[in-house]
Scaffold this active site. Structure first.
Site, PDB file in Angstrom:
ATOM      1  N   ASP A 112      -5.990  83.405  97.539  1.00 48.50           N
ATOM      2  CA  ASP A 112      -4.900  82.811  97.894  1.00 48.50           C
ATOM      3  C   ASP A 112      -3.451  83.519  97.426  1.00 48.50           C
ATOM      4  O   ASP A 112      -3.124  84.035  96.327  1.00 48.50           O
ATOM      5  CB  ASP A 112      -4.838  81.566  96.964  1.00 48.50           C
ATOM      6  CG  ASP A 112      -3.395  80.645  97.351  1.00 48.50           C
ATOM      7  OD1 ASP A 112      -3.748  79.861  98.196  1.00 48.50           O
ATOM      8  OD2 ASP A 112      -2.690  80.611  96.566  1.00 48.50           O
ATOM      9  N   TYR A 133       5.007  85.633  97.333  1.00 49.88           N
ATOM     10  CA  TYR A 133       4.487  86.312  96.305  1.00 49.88           C
ATOM     11  C   TYR A 133       4.749  87.828  96.539  1.00 49.88           C
ATOM     12  O   TYR A 133       4.491  88.798  95.487  1.00 49.88           O
ATOM     13  CB  TYR A 133       2.996  86.226  96.144  1.00 49.88           C
ATOM     14  CG  TYR A 133       2.695  84.878  95.933  1.00 49.88           C
ATOM     15  CD1 TYR A 133       3.550  83.718  95.478  1.00 49.88           C
ATOM     16  CD2 TYR A 133       1.245  84.622  96.139  1.00 49.88           C
ATOM     17  CE1 TYR A 133       3.063  82.513  95.117  1.00 49.88           C
ATOM     18  CE2 TYR A 133       0.752  83.323  95.547  1.00 49.88           C
ATOM     19  CZ  TYR A 133       1.781  82.325  95.275  1.00 49.88           C
ATOM     20  OH  TYR A 133       1.237  80.910  95.237  1.00 49.88           O
ATOM     21  N   LYS A 172       0.962  81.495 102.515  1.00 51.92           N
ATOM     22  CA  LYS A 172       1.937  80.396 102.666  1.00 51.92           C
ATOM     23  C   LYS A 172       3.248  80.977 102.854  1.00 51.92           C
ATOM     24  O   LYS A 172       3.610  82.139 102.798  1.00 51.92           O
ATOM     25  CB  LYS A 172       2.144  79.727 101.036  1.00 51.92           C
ATOM     26  CG  LYS A 172       1.092  79.534 100.380  1.00 51.92           C
ATOM     27  CD  LYS A 172       1.372  78.693  99.099  1.00 51.92           C
ATOM     28  CE  LYS A 172       0.068  78.965  98.333  1.00 51.92           C
ATOM     29  NZ  LYS A 172      -0.334  80.370  97.716  1.00 51.92           N
ATOM     30  N   HIS A 198       4.907  76.243 101.896  1.00 54.62           N
ATOM     31  CA  HIS A 198       4.880  76.497 100.454  1.00 54.62           C
ATOM     32  C   HIS A 198       5.624  75.186  99.860  1.00 54.62           C
ATOM     33  O   HIS A 198       5.011  74.914  98.689  1.00 54.62           O
ATOM     34  CB  HIS A 198       5.473  77.527 100.198  1.00 54.62           C
ATOM     35  CG  HIS A 198       5.276  78.352  98.761  1.00 54.62           C
ATOM     36  ND1 HIS A 198       4.983  79.838  98.896  1.00 54.62           N
ATOM     37  CD2 HIS A 198       4.679  77.865  97.902  1.00 54.62           C
ATOM     38  CE1 HIS A 198       4.648  79.794  97.541  1.00 54.62           C
ATOM     39  NE2 HIS A 198       4.258  78.791  96.889  1.00 54.62           N
TER      40      HIS A 198
END
Length: 266
Positions: free
Chosen positions: A32, A37, A62, A95
């Protein structure tokens, strides 16, 4: 979707090939990540270099909040696929709803189209509340497959989970070990159960998630704990253990902003 996945929040991109590679080698098949990120390239490298086929892996990303919008979502997904070096995603999520900017409904329409095109196999959301779902479903008739939310023994979200169950939505737990600092792992109830069972506190908490039919995404950059967190299938928490862990729920247990409060475009 494998019920136990590997989360990579705050994992530096340069470390991702080694850490994610070790996770896949240890047996994880669900990874994930997210555009926000900033480690999709490293995750993609680990996936491409893995000694398992792409079809054996379940890869989630996301969409960044600043990419929300109908047309921009198509470009956003292509960016993720390019960074990951993949032809498709198994799951693509919105997200955050960022309601102040009011783009999540048109973004959802784009995700529905991307699923129809085969660019993503399943679509869902993260950090959404029933009011946000009502709008998505009301405007498109399409129910998200997943809602990924902060969930751990100190913040159990039982009402939201009941709402998900009534609508056929999978609840996926991020920060499952208690968020920043993992204070849950030091709770006397958790450490007592762990000592009695000869398990780590993290294994106890991960097992708590699994026994409630939650999808759980523990994250660690420690190679020793990568395999340790996966070794949770050969024991069971008793009803008494589960009751003790349920008692840890707290109104102030959330460590990240509430969905209605997150309006930052990142």
């Amino acid at each position: 979707m494998p019920r136990l996945g590997f989360g990579v929040w705050r994992l530096p991109d340069q470390d991702a090939p080694e850490v994610v590679g070790a996770a896949i080698k240890a047996g994880y098949r669900h990874i994930d990540t997210a555009q926000g990120y900033d480690n999709e390239e490293g995750v993609g490298r680990a996936v491409r270099e893995a000694e398992v086929s792409r079809e054996e892996l379940f890869i989630t990303s996301k969409e960044r909040t600043r990419d929300q919008g109908y047309d921009s979502t198509f470009r956003s997904l292509e960016g993720s696929l390019q960074r990951l070096g993949l032809d498709y995603l198994d799951l693509f999520l919105i997200h955050w709803p960022v309601p102040e900017h009011d783009r999540y409904a048109e973004t959802w329409r784009a995700l529905v189209e991307l699923r129809a095109q085969g660019r993503v196999r399943s679509i869902g959301v993260s950090n959404f509340l029933p009011t946000h779902f009502d709008r998505l479903i009301g405007e498109t008739g399409v129910v998200p497959a997943v809602n990924q939310v902060e969930l751990h023994p100190r913040y159990q979200q039982r009402d939201l989970r009941d709402w998900h169950a009534a609508h056929g939505i999978v609840t996926e737990s991020y920060s499952p070990l208690g968020g920043e600092g993992a204070a849950v792992l030091r709770d006397p109830v958790v450490t007592d159960i762990a000592a009695r069972l000869g398990r780590t506190p993290a294994q106890v908490v991960i097992r708590w998630h699994l026994q409630q039919d939650l999808v759980v995404l523990p994250k660690t950059a420690n190679p020793a704990r990568v395999a340790e967190n996966l070794a949770v299938w050969d024991f069971t928490l008793s009803p008494e253990d589960m009751t003790r862990l349920q008692s840890l729920d707290r109104p102030d247990g959330k460590t990240l902003p509430q969905p209605e409060e997150m309006n930052t475009l990142f």
